[in-house]
Design a protein around this motif. Structure first.
Motif, PDB file in Angstrom:
ATOM      1  N   ALA A 142     -43.096 -22.553  28.401  1.00 35.30           N
ATOM      2  CA  ALA A 142     -43.494 -23.879  28.882  1.00 35.30           C
ATOM      3  C   ALA A 142     -45.008 -24.033  28.899  1.00 35.30           C
ATOM      4  N   LEU A 143     -45.736 -22.940  29.032  1.00 38.48           N
ATOM      5  CA  LEU A 143     -47.190 -22.982  29.117  1.00 38.48           C
ATOM      6  C   LEU A 143     -47.855 -22.915  27.749  1.00 38.48           C
ATOM      7  N   ARG A 144     -47.087 -22.526  26.744  1.00 37.88           N
ATOM      8  CA  ARG A 144     -47.656 -22.358  25.402  1.00 37.88           C
ATOM      9  C   ARG A 144     -47.220 -23.449  24.444  1.00 37.88           C
TER      10      ARG A 144
ATOM     11  N   MET B  29     -53.473 -26.501  32.627  1.00 38.53           N
ATOM     12  CA  MET B  29     -53.587 -25.111  33.077  1.00 38.53           C
ATOM     13  C   MET B  29     -54.546 -24.995  34.258  1.00 38.53           C
ATOM     14  N   LEU B  30     -55.667 -25.724  34.196  1.00 35.26           N
ATOM     15  CA  LEU B  30     -56.616 -25.703  35.314  1.00 35.26           C
ATOM     16  C   LEU B  30     -55.977 -26.280  36.571  1.00 35.26           C
TER      17      LEU B  30
ATOM     18  N   ALA C  84     -55.537 -18.945  34.026  1.00 38.06           N
ATOM     19  CA  ALA C  84     -56.960 -19.073  33.720  1.00 38.06           C
ATOM     20  C   ALA C  84     -57.233 -18.710  32.262  1.00 38.06           C
ATOM     21  N   ASP C  85     -56.542 -17.674  31.770  1.00 37.23           N
ATOM     22  CA  ASP C  85     -56.717 -17.260  30.382  1.00 37.23           C
ATOM     23  C   ASP C  85     -56.237 -18.348  29.430  1.00 37.23           C
ATOM     24  N   LEU C  86     -55.101 -18.944  29.725  1.00 38.90           N
ATOM     25  CA  LEU C  86     -54.574 -20.014  28.882  1.00 38.90           C
ATOM     26  C   LEU C  86     -55.482 -21.230  28.900  1.00 38.90           C
ATOM     27  N   ALA C  87     -56.033 -21.558  30.071  1.00 42.50           N
ATOM     28  CA  ALA C  87     -56.976 -22.681  30.152  1.00 42.50           C
ATOM     29  C   ALA C  87     -58.163 -22.436  29.230  1.00 42.50           C
TER      30      ALA C  87
ATOM     31  N   ILE D 272     -52.698 -21.240  19.217  1.00 43.60           N
ATOM     32  CA  ILE D 272     -52.632 -20.952  20.649  1.00 43.60           C
ATOM     33  C   ILE D 272     -51.360 -20.203  21.014  1.00 43.60           C
ATOM     34  N   LEU D 273     -50.320 -20.298  20.131  1.00 47.85           N
ATOM     35  CA  LEU D 273     -49.067 -19.630  20.434  1.00 47.85           C
ATOM     36  C   LEU D 273     -49.112 -18.140  20.114  1.00 47.85           C
ATOM     37  N   ALA D 274     -50.113 -17.733  19.394  1.00 41.12           N
ATOM     38  CA  ALA D 274     -50.170 -16.337  18.974  1.00 41.12           C
ATOM     39  C   ALA D 274     -50.440 -15.430  20.170  1.00 41.12           C
TER      40      ALA D 274
END
Length: 291
Positions: free
Chosen positions: A167-169, A182-183, A267-270, A287-289
């Motif tokens: 869901a986040l990716r 994400m933030l 935080a990393d995903l943001a 970004i999915l990698a």
């Protein structure tokens, strides 16, 4: 009208009847007198604690000046369904009603960020689907955003969210929208009454099987689960159904990262969404990698 145990259908019906009475400018005492009922009977029905049939509902609405077509819509709420299960095609208003009465809410989110946690940009990206004009999008968006007042309420429930990494990716609305989302999640995760725990890809079996699930616990009555599908929402009170939902959420608690690890991943995903790839490939964005 003998008293019956409260359930989701009666609470939803009672809330709608009370709304109609208040819109008509009639207090409960006057309505009870007109109906020939006791004041406590009106209060119990509006609280979802009283037994009520369709004739009672028609009498109630007639004394509130509700038109026949509108009364027909309310009567749909009075119809009995399979014991322990309640199906609603337009389920969001029913969900909001019960969320605002809950003292603890646990959520499984395998595919999208849960509605209460969505930014306006993310919510708009989800709502803006083919077939919806701008007026319909704005109405749905306003309802979603107003729903989030619960998070800031002084009587807010204790929330725990299990969000599957998928869901986040999935970049709903593009990289800027996802960066903001994400933030926002990282900010919410720092709130004392909100726990956000991410379920990693490699531990996602239970997350995918459980699906979109909300389990609400209350101070004054038994638990209620909400299962979301693309076409309808199912509210579950049956003990075996509640037990299965609680078991699955317990398994997710074992599979998920802890709160500190989850905040770190958010935080990393943001940061990653803040640096979009040079060449966007819609079928497989960079970004999915996984690193």
């Amino acid at each position: 009208m003998p008293a019956k145990t409260s359930d989701a259908r009666r609470r939803e019906l009672g809330a709608e009847l009370r709304r109609r009475r208040e819109s008509a400018g009639i207090n409960g005492v006057d309505l009870a007198r007109k109906l020939g009922w006791s004041q406590s009977a009106v209060s119990r029905i509006e609280a979802g604690l009283g037994g009520v049939n369709e004739v009672n509902v028609i009498m109630y609405l007639a004394h509130c000046g509700v038109s026949t077509p509108e009364a027909g819509e309310v009567l749909k709420l009075a119809k009995e369904t399979e014991d322990g299960y309640l199906v609603r095609v337009d389920s969001l208003r029913t969900l909001i009603l019960h969320e605002n009465m809950a003292r603890r809410i646990a959520v499984s989110a395998p595919l999208v960020v849960p509605g209460l946690l969505q930014t306006e940009g993310y919510a708009r990206a989800m709502i803006s689907l083919p077939g919806y004009d701008e007026a319909a999008v704005k109405a749905r968006l306003n309802l979603r955003m107003s729903r989030q007042r619960l998070l800031r309420s002084q009587r807010a429930p204790r929330f725990i969210y299990f969000i599957y990494e998928a869901a986040l990716r999935c970049p709903f609305g593009g990289y800027q929208v996802m960066n903001e989302q994400m933030l926002h999640l990282a900010f919410l995760a720092d709130q004392e009454h909100i726990a956000i725990r991410v379920v990693p890809f490699e531990s996602g079996q239970i997350a995918t099987i459980t699906g979109a699930l909300t389990l609400m616990d209350f101070a004054d009555h038994g638990p209620l689960a909400y299962l979301e599908t693309p076409t309808a929402g199912v509210f579950v009170e049956a003990p075996d159904g509640i037990a299965r939902c609680r078991y699955n959420l317990g398994q997710l608690a074992k599979d998920a990262l802890n709160e500190r690890q989850s905040r770190g991943l958010l935080a990393d995903l943001a940061s990653r969404y803040d640096r979009p790839p040079k060449e966007h490939r819609a079928h497989c964005p960079d970004i999915l990698a996984k690193e």
